[in-house]
Scaffold this active site. Structure first.
Site, PDB file in Angstrom:
ATOM      1  CB  SER A 129      -0.954  -0.025   1.203  1.00 48.67           C
ATOM      2  OG  SER A 129      -1.856   1.064   1.146  1.00 48.67           O
TER       3      SER A 129
ATOM      4  CG  HIS B 246      -4.270  -1.092  -0.347  1.00 54.42           C
ATOM      5  ND1 HIS B 246      -4.069  -0.975   1.007  1.00 54.42           N
ATOM      6  CD2 HIS B 246      -4.756  -2.342  -0.543  1.00 54.42           C
ATOM      7  CE1 HIS B 246      -4.406  -2.101   1.606  1.00 54.42           C
ATOM      8  NE2 HIS B 246      -4.818  -2.952   0.680  1.00 54.42           N
TER       9      HIS B 246
ATOM     10  CG  ASP C 104      -5.915  -5.574   3.136  1.00 54.93           C
ATOM     11  OD1 ASP C 104      -6.767  -6.420   3.489  1.00 54.93           O
ATOM     12  OD2 ASP C 104      -5.659  -5.322   1.946  1.00 54.93           O
TER      13      ASP C 104
END
Length: 410
Positions: free
Chosen positions: A226, A254, A350
């Site tokens: 991310s 992401h 995540d």
């Protein structure tokens, strides 16, 4: 223009200081109102172009800057290196509409030192009514602002530890040369040793455990990333370039739509191997990098002809779509002990459950270490599961993966 600073929220924590740079007075006002409703955040300045932001940086002294790309006089990409030259530890979040050009410019900005980006909806009206965009912006400002504060605390702790080591060494020499007050000197040394140990623990961060590798050579590499991910991906994939021909590489980064198209293009150009956004039901091929399309979950599935990519626009997981969870969990189900997962820099947690799934099937997991991560959220959460096989600096991960793919599991 400079804004008045909000009062502290209480205790020792001061609000995160935010500077907004955007040529739209409506957007500046909208962002200021959103930020003003958050006790942890404080708008300290707003400017309508990059030149004014550069000129006003010292007086505003922000922790985080939200920087638009397209502005008159001086655009965001021109302003970025000037801002960072004046304040090297500045956190900059690029904000741009989701066009192909702006996506390419945003990724260029990341390579120049921007920390993250947010994709604005196409119109001001859509921006003002998008709860998802507001949540993403506020979450990133809070998260990145806190991380900057923690890094400053760790730097101070490390500096304190070094100073105390010097002082302790000097104290020991004095004690050796002076026989007077040996008890007092001993107490001082003990207190200094305790302070040093505490400072060192704070500087080194949380402890974690790892597990040994198995003996199965991986047949796939799955990567989650991310904040800071694009540059980390370029480094890792570039370092393992020679071994990519042995496996398919599947990535969940992401990112919003359009951005992942540009990311795949950058990876192919920089790494020199085929890279593309994954397509639903396409057969995974060795030597190809597959990127989850922005706003769509990527997973893998076994078909009659081999392993295929599966795309889904189902609900976000951990507020993310794409999420790392479905990718890692499906890789564990399909490849079992032949899985190798990498968790790179990123905010949040995540993918941590996916790490547990891969470990339960005997697969291998490598997480990026804290020092080399832009944000040690996702890799930190992975490390704290106790199911990673190694936690490594970014510049060691690609070489380690190459060795593992070539059978060097020890």
């Amino acid at each position: 223009m400079l804004e008045s600073k909000k009062a502290s929220t209480g205790g020792d924590a001061a609000p995160i200081r935010v500077m907004i740079v955007d040529d739209s007075v409506v957007i500046r006002g909208l962002f200021s109102r959103w930020i003003g409703e958050e006790p942890e955040l404080s708008v300290v300045a707003t400017f309508r172009n990059g030149q004014l932001a550069v000129d006003g940086l010292e007086q505003a002294a922000p922790d985080v800057v939200v920087l638009d790309i397209e502005m008159p006089v001086m655009d965001g990409l021109t302003a970025l290196p000037l801002l960072l030259k004046k304040q090297p530890d500045l956190t900059v979040v690029m904000a741009s509409t989701l066009t192909h050009r702006n996506a390419a410019v945003s990724l260029r900005a990341l390579s120049l030192g921007a920390t993250d980006y947010v994709g604005k909806p196409e119109t001001t009206a859509q921006t003002s009514t998008s709860l998802e965009f507001r949540r993403e912006l506020i979450e990133k400002l809070k998260g990145l602002g806190r991380i900057k504060g923690r890094r400053a605390e760790k730097r101070r702790a490390l500096q304190s530890s070094r100073r105390m080591r010097v002082e302790t060494s000097a104290g020991q020499k004095t004690q050796q040369s002076t026989a007077a007050s040996p008890v007092r000197a001993s107490r001082i040394d003990a207190r200094q040793a305790l302070q040093m140990a505490k400072a060192r623990a704070e500087a080194e961060g949380p402890n974690f455990t790892t597990r040994p590798y198995g003996r199965t050579v991986p047949r796939i590499v799955a990567i989650g990333s991310s904040t800071g991910g694009p540059q980390a991906l370029l480094k890792v994939l570039g370092d393992m370039k020679g071994a990519i021909s042995r496996v398919p590489v599947v990535i969940t980064q992401h990112m919003p739509r359009t951005f992942t198209t540009i990311l795949a293009e950058h990876l192919q150009k920089s790494v020199g191997v085929p890279a593309k956004e994954a397509e639903n039901d396409e057969l995974l091929q060795n030597g190809v990098i597959y990127v989850a399309p922005g706003g769509i979950h990527l997973s893998v599935a076994q078909s009659a002809h081999g392993v295929v990519a599966r795309l889904s626009d189902s609900a976000p997981i951990n507020f993310c779509r794409p999420s790392v969870e479905p990718l890692f969990q499906s890789v564990a189900e399909v490849y079992g002990s032949s899985s190798l997962a990498l968790m790179l820099t990123g905010m949040g947690a995540d993918g941590a459950e996916g790490v547990n799934h891969i470990a339960a099937q005997g697969g291998a997991i490598i997480a990026q270490d804290e020092y080399s991560s832009v944000v040690w959220g996702m890799p930190g959460a992975a490390a704290r599961t106790g199911n990673c096989n190694e936690v490594l600096p970014l510049d060691q991960i690609g070489g380690r993966v190459s060795g593992i793919l070539e059978g060097a599991l020890r």
